[in-house]
Scaffold this active site. Structure first.
Site, PDB file in Angstrom:
ATOM      1  N   ALA A  45       0.870  -1.178   0.000  1.00 58.69           N
ATOM      2  CA  ALA A  45       0.000   0.000   0.000  1.00 58.69           C
ATOM      3  C   ALA A  45       0.905   1.226   0.000  1.00 58.69           C
ATOM      4  CB  ALA A  45      -0.908   0.007   1.229  1.00 58.69           C
ATOM      5  N   GLU A  46       0.701   2.126  -0.944  1.00 56.28           N
ATOM      6  CA  GLU A  46       1.659   3.225  -1.106  1.00 56.28           C
ATOM      7  C   GLU A  46       1.656   4.201   0.067  1.00 56.28           C
ATOM      8  OE1 GLU A  46      -0.486   6.221  -4.186  1.00 56.28           O
ATOM      9  OE2 GLU A  46      -0.522   4.094  -4.678  1.00 56.28           O
ATOM     10  N   ASN A  47       0.623   4.132   0.928  1.00 56.12           N
ATOM     11  CA  ASN A  47       0.633   4.967   2.129  1.00 56.12           C
ATOM     12  C   ASN A  47       1.490   4.371   3.244  1.00 56.12           C
ATOM     13  OD1 ASN A  47      -1.487   3.004   2.072  1.00 56.12           O
ATOM     14  ND2 ASN A  47      -2.380   3.910   3.902  1.00 56.12           N
TER      15      ASN A  47
END
Length: 218
Positions: A45-47
């Site tokens: 997840a890029e977060n």
């Protein structure tokens, strides 16, 4: 199965054990549900998480555990969390094997437009520009047309996400591969004819003598 599930099941076959994979918001998140037996993939997840998985069951939501789109997710044992600077360092450094993103348009050169529609309010460009530029393999998951209007065009009319071509486009009608020579029709969805794909596509397609049927996971 509906169109989105068909697309997700087909793309699941593109993922290999050990891959580090980013899934865009919306349709691409469905892919995590359809991995073939024995395939172990690390979803990012890029977060700021590696080891994302779908929620095991309703009621397991944690307000501190979401994907980049704000949807609740689960995490596998040994999952790793980190800040967004490290996350985008992975992306920009070329460490992701695959990213699967939605698309608004793809053109004959394989260029993608998916981050904004001029005149419409959007929350931000997100990580799409970095993902398309930095990931080793970029797969686009999208419905073939928008209210009957082709989304695979001779040239994108919306702002481009990157000047790098994508690797593969999977729709509910076909699998299409951008190449140096143009867009190659690689597979047809069950019950779909070449004529139907051509009619729904503005871009010129390279059509081999034999186009196999699309296989799907599960």
């Amino acid at each position: 199965m509906d169109a989105k599930e068909l697309i997700a099941r087909r793309i699941a076959l593109e993922l290999k054990s050990g891959n580090l994979v980013n899934l865009g918001i919306g349709l691409p998140t469905m892919i995590a549900h359809f991995l073939p037996p024995g395939v172990e993939v690390f979803f990012q997840a890029e977060n700021g998480l590696i080891g994302m998985e779908p929620l095991p069951e309703p009621g397991m939501e944690d307000e501190y555990l979401t994907d980049a789109g704000g949807s609740f997710i689960g995490a596998i044992p040994g999952a790793c969390s980190f800040d967004s600077c490290f996350s985008f360092g992975l992306i920009r450094g070329g460490h992701l094997d695959v990213t699967v993103l939605g698309g608004l348009q793809v053109d004959e050169r394989g260029l993608l437009a998916n981050w904004t529609i001029p005149g419409k309010m959007v929350p931000g460009m997100g990580g799409a520009m970095d993902l398309v530029t930095g990931t080793r393999r970029v797969i686009i998951a999208m419905i073939h047309t928008d209210k009957g209007r082709p989304k695979i065009l001779k040239q994108c009319t919306l702002p481009l996400t990157s000047i790098r071509p994508v690797s593969l486009v999977v729709t509910e009608l076909a699998v299409i591969e951008p190449t140096a020579d143009g867009l190659v029709l690689k597979e047809l969805a069950p019950g779909v004819s070449i004529e139907k794909v051509v009619a729904a596509t503005e871009a010129m397609l390279i059509i081999p003598a034999h186009v196999p049927r699309m296989q799907v996971a599960g």
